[in-house]
Write a protein that holds these residues in place. Structure first.
Motif, PDB file in Angstrom:
ATOM      1  N   UNK B  24       3.594  -1.058  14.269  1.00 56.67           N
ATOM      2  CA  UNK B  24       4.512  -0.431  12.688  1.00 56.67           C
ATOM      3  C   UNK B  24       3.731  -0.015  12.461  1.00 56.67           C
ATOM      4  N   UNK B  25       2.393   0.169  11.410  1.00 55.52           N
ATOM      5  CA  UNK B  25       1.941   0.568  10.083  1.00 55.52           C
ATOM      6  C   UNK B  25       1.142   1.996  11.309  1.00 55.52           C
ATOM      7  N   UNK B  28       4.314   3.969  11.396  1.00 53.48           N
ATOM      8  CA  UNK B  28       4.801   4.731   9.901  1.00 53.48           C
ATOM      9  C   UNK B  28       3.225   5.743   9.947  1.00 53.48           C
ATOM     10  N   UNK B  32       4.145   9.382   8.619  1.00 49.57           N
ATOM     11  CA  UNK B  32       4.018  10.514   7.062  1.00 49.57           C
ATOM     12  C   UNK B  32       2.633  11.477   7.709  1.00 49.57           C
ATOM     13  N   UNK B  39      11.476   9.096   4.030  1.00 52.27           N
ATOM     14  CA  UNK B  39       9.877   7.922   3.521  1.00 52.27           C
ATOM     15  C   UNK B  39       9.582   8.635   1.889  1.00 52.27           C
ATOM     16  N   UNK B  66      -1.111   8.183   2.646  1.00 55.15           N
ATOM     17  CA  UNK B  66      -0.539   7.473   3.681  1.00 55.15           C
ATOM     18  C   UNK B  66      -0.987   6.966   4.156  1.00 55.15           C
ATOM     19  N   UNK B  68      -3.459   7.686   6.405  1.00 54.72           N
ATOM     20  CA  UNK B  68      -4.472   7.634   5.646  1.00 54.72           C
ATOM     21  C   UNK B  68      -4.486   6.005   6.055  1.00 54.72           C
ATOM     22  N   UNK B  69      -3.788   5.628   5.500  1.00 60.19           N
ATOM     23  CA  UNK B  69      -3.215   3.987   4.511  1.00 60.19           C
ATOM     24  C   UNK B  69      -3.079   2.992   5.241  1.00 60.19           C
ATOM     25  N   UNK B  70      -2.092   4.066   5.840  1.00 60.80           N
ATOM     26  CA  UNK B  70      -1.020   2.987   7.062  1.00 60.80           C
ATOM     27  C   UNK B  70      -1.725   2.731   8.539  1.00 60.80           C
TER      28      UNK B  70
END
Lengths: 827, 98
Positions: B24-25, B28, B32, B39, B66, B68-70
């Motif tokens: 999922x990440x 996502x 993004x 989103x 976001x 990158x964070x994901x």
């Protein structure tokens, strides 16, 4: 389903019934219900089986006590034939005796061993006491004693006597106090605790004991002390007073202990060997014995022929299984080499047969849902078939989310794929068993939820723009900058071809998303509900047709379906008409979006014959002549009510008057048949008679009863059309709740990790995702899934099945070894 | 075994959760990266901005941040998967050898 009589030779009876039990296709009827359990024919055999079961239980307990593993049986053994029974019985007897003797011997040996160990401890521990005494010297001891009793004569002075023994540790304080009391403080008690626990020979429990030596003076005191000792279950041991003697004794005891230990080990090994060899056979033996017992129980239901030459049994057999039963009977008589074959004879009967729905592993779950409401009357229309599709579908309407559906479908698919290995693992975990029994339901529910999730365009509360939204933004930058919210006019921003499937993803960003979805989902649920109910009403035709109540098709079904269609199907029609006819792009002003009338208001006006004034430029009705049509519909629907109410009772009344005489003769004929069948029991006739006419139960009721019944039915039906239609709104309510809850969860939990300007957000996201995933599973999939499941169940049981399903039958329970063994395992 | 610190159930939960997390990440992150409108609500945005271009710039940095964070969080779940997978393997092996 056919009622059959079996004629079996007594010699072949056992093997035949055994074959039938393996096949598991017949349900036997008790032919001698008035004979009590102790007077039946095979009581002795059942007793023998009971005795063997008792022995098996004893052996099993012993095996478990020694923690010997019992291997599972791979292939089920068949029921033993009579010769094997005797062997088995003898074998069991032998084994039981062997084990009994072994454990008896073991107990004796252990008792010996215990005594010797205690003696050893006594000798070793007292060593210290005596040593200490000798240091102090006997004199000082006597002196102190004398000084205590200065008033008394010193003539009683003599050597001090002593008693040594072992007592349980928890009794020590009481023991000490008692000694002190009986001797008025004249007993000197020394004690030392044993560090290691001893083993109780009978129970094998650990017991802690204490060695004691009591010194005293005089024979009288000695006998008293001995009494106290026996009272406290203390074991006394002879202990020679002199040191050397004690040393010798200790040596002797030690060697004896070693010998005894060897013997004990040998007995233990022997016992282990016996138990291991028994454990291998134990499972198959117990299965064989249980099968035997089941066979004899079944044979007890049989009747003896007058000539005592054959056994007669009655059983229900599914018609399709008749060849199997005949084959089983043939095999049974071949197995015992009987020359006369057993035969099967189908007999006519008025009795209602048990209901048997042949299921496979896919349909079983759905059939169970229906049977939980009520087992279908014999050959009543079975709603389980339609439930296979409607159940997951209605569930999915409430549970519509692609992501949650995917999780559920994957869980179901995993259980279905691993079916064989998972069902081999038997657990007593009830929740798991429920899930596993409903694996195909879960799989289908998951798949259907994925579909409705796609239609609602929801995946974990987010929308997907797969086919390209049909809307675009027509505003320029300055307009966007100066307005917080803007509404989009379809004439300007809609490309005039709808989104390919489901709801346009543009709605996810809209402020009025919920308002739009509510109206959409409410209409959807009413449409599904009305179709579902009409389908249910139509199913009743099949039942009326089968149960030979054709008059009910005209007098009940027709007015019911007309009533439902004219009122509620018409409402559904209005919904579709509104969707099709009204449009912003419409040329006619009366059909633009501002003029679309509320379907609900229109429906209420139709029922109350009232009217609402339309707005300027609009029309009150959607099409020409709608007012007239509506009026006609309501009047016709109202006319259906008296038909429902009076039609059937009046019809029955008229037919009753015509056929008074033939009915009586019918009854006579029936009785005659039953007399012929059951030659032995002539007196117990009247009881089955009233039950047997269950198919048309209204025939013999008085007119008032029929009238009351019909009145209740009619009122219930008319009111239920309204309340049940409203009840389908739960489809909308739950789907709204589910969508909102998943959106709230995303916004409250997962967003926590997405609102950071730097890379700390990644760690936060890692944590937030864990919680989000946990709550998604626990609340959205488990809890919401359960609630949607229950609501779906209710929609089927109450709203759908009440339209046609009686569920007054009783289930077919075949005589089958497999189910018997499974049931006993559960206990 | 000294490095075994999870029971069979906990390690299974870890495996399932991290597989889900990775899938999922990562997805996502991709969404993004391609600036998915759905989103938009979850972006780290400041309250006020002067004009449209500044706002768009902020949104775009938010999207990349976001995504990158994901992906980083997905990597963390890869580590979790490795650890819990190892634990799961240890548990399975020990239960077989018993």
């Amino acid at each position: 389903m056919a009622l059959c009589q079996l004629f079996i030779q007594p010699e072949a009876a056992y093997t035949s019934v055994s074959e039938l039990g393996e096949a598991g296709t017949v349900q036997f009827r008790d032919l001698n219900p008035e004979v009590n359990a102790f007077q039946r024919k095979f009581v002795n055999e059942v007793r023998r089986c009971d005795e063997m079961e008792r022995k098996l239980r004893y052996i099993e307990a012993e095996v478990h006590k020694d923690k010997v593993p019992v291997p599972q049986v791979k292939d089920m053994p068949r029921a033993p034939n009579p010769r094997e029974i005797i062997d088995l019985e003898a074998h069991l007897e032998k084994t039981e005796n062997e084990i009994l003797e072994l454990s008896h011997n073991a107990i004796n040996l252990k008792q010996n061993y215990l005594e010797l160990t205690e003696l050893k401890h006594v000798l070793e521990k007292t060593e210290a006491f005596f040593a200490a005494q000798e240091e102090i010297g006997m004199d000082s001891l006597t002196k102190s004693l004398i000084s205590d009793e200065t008033g008394q004569q010193a003539a009683t002075r003599g050597r001090l006597g002593f008693v040594a023994g072992v007592v349980q540790r928890e009794r020590v304080p009481a023991f000490e106090r008692m000694l002190w009391r009986i001797s008025r403080g004249n007993v000197f008690l020394r004690r030392a605790e044993l560090d290691k626990p001893l083993e109780d020979p009978n129970t094998g429990n650990e017991i802690y004991k204490t060695v004691f030596v009591a010194f005293f003076q005089g024979e009288q005191l000695k006998s008293r002390i001995k009494k106290v000792c026996s009272g406290f279950h203390a074991s006394l041991y002879p202990c020679p007073p002199s040191n050397t003697e004690r040393q010798d004794m200790v040596k002797g005891v030690r060697t004896r202990l070693e010998d005894l230990n060897m013997v004990l080990n040998q007995t233990r090994d022997h016992r282990q060997r016996v138990l291991v060899s028994v454990a291998k056979e134990l499972a198959s033996w117990s299965i064989m014995v249980r099968k035997m017992k089941a066979i004899y129980h079944t044979l007890n239901l049989f009747n003896m022929d007058v000539t005592k030459k054959c056994l007669i049994g009655e059983c229900w057999v599914p018609t399709a299984d008749l060849p199997n039963v005949q084959k089983a009977l043939a095999d049974g008589s071949n197995a015992c080499g009987s020359s006369i074959p057993s035969f099967l004879n189908c007999i006519e009967s008025d009795e209602v047969p048990p209901t048997f729905n042949r299921t496979n592993r896919f349909t079983r779950g759905f059939q169970n849902l229906i049977d939980a409401y009520g087992v279908a009357s014999y050959r009543e229309c079975n709603p389980a078939l339609y439930t296979i599709i409607t159940f997951p579908f209605l569930f999915a309407v409430m549970f519509g989310d692609l992501g949650h559906g995917l999780i559920m479908a994957m869980f179901g698919a995993w259980m279905v794929i691993k079916e064989v290995s998972l069902s081999a693992k038997k657990t007593s975990n009830e929740i798991w068993n429920i899930f596993f029994a409903g694996r195909y339901i879960i799989l289908l529910m998951g798949l259907f939820s994925m579909y409705t999730g796609l239609v609602y365009n929801d995946i974990f509360s987010k929308s997907m723009n797969i086919f390209g939204s049909s809307w675009y933004v027509p505003y320029n930058e300055s307009t966007l900058e100066h307005n917080k919210a803007l509404s989009m006019n379809p004439t300007e921003s809609y490309i005039d071809t709808p989104y390919f499937i489901g709801i346009d993803p543009i709605w996810q960003t809209a402020e009025n998303k919920i308002i739009f979805l509510n109206s959409y989902k409410m209409k959807l649920s009413i449409i599904f509900g009305v179709v579902h109910m009409i389908f249910g009403v139509c199913m009743s035709v099949v039942n009326y047709n089968f149960f030979k109540r054709r008059y009910s098709i005209f007098l009940e079904f027709l007015p019911q379906v007309v009533f439902l269609c004219l009122l509620f199907l018409y409402m559904v029609f209005m919904m579709f008409f509104k969707w099709v006819a009204y449009s912003t792009l419409s040329e006619d002003e009366a059909y633009t979006q501002g003029c679309a009338p509320s379907v609900l208001i229109l429906f209420i006006n139709m029922m109350l014959f009232s009217r609402t004034a339309p707005e300027a430029g609009c029309k009150e009705f959607m099409f020409e002549g709608q007012g007239t049509i509506q009026r006609v519909f309501v009047l016709v629907a109202l006319c259906c009510i008296p038909v429902m109410l009076l039609g059937k009772p009046l019809y029955l009344l008229s037919t009753k008057k015509k056929h008074v005489k033939p009915e009586q003769s019918n009854g006579n004929v029936n009785q005659g048949i039953e007399l012929q069948e059951q030659t032995d029991i002539g007196e117990v006739q009247p009881k089955p008679q009233p039950q047997s006419s269950g198919g048309h139960d209204h025939d013999d009721e008085p007119f008032s009863e029929i009238m009351i019944h019909q009145g209740i039915h009619t009122i219930e039906y008319v009111l239920s059309t309204i309340s049940h239609t409203a009840s389908y709104l739960r489809l909308w309510a739950l789907s709204l709740a589910h969508a909102e809850l998943s959106e709230v969860l995303w916004n409250m939990v997962l967003t926590f990790g997405l609102k950071d300007h730097n890379y700390v957000g990644a760690v936060k996201l890692y944590v937030a995702f864990f919680f989000w995933a946990f709550f998604t599973l626990a609340i959205l999939v488990m809890m919401e899934g359960l609630s949607a499941f229950l609501h779906t169940l209710r929609l089927h049981w109450v709203e759908f099945m009440s339209k046609f399903y009686a569920g007054l039958g009783y289930i077919f329970q075949p005589f089958c070894f497999k189910t018997i063994l499974e049931q006993e395992d559960e206990e | 075994m000294s490095c075994k610190f999870c029971g069979p159930k906990l390690s299974l939960v870890g495996v399932v959760l991290s597989v889900w997390g990775i899938i999922q990440l990562t997805l996502m992150g991709v969404f993004y990266a391609i600036k998915s409108v759905a989103l938009l609500e979850d972006l780290p945005l400041g309250g006020s901005h002067k004009d449209i271009s500044e706002f768009i710039g902020e949104v775009e940095t938010g999207y990349t941040q976001n995504s990158h964070n994901c992906w980083i969080a997905a990597l963390l779940y890869v580590i979790t998967l490795v650890i819990s997978g190892h634990q799961f393997w240890l548990n399975n092996r020990s239960s077989v050898s018993m």
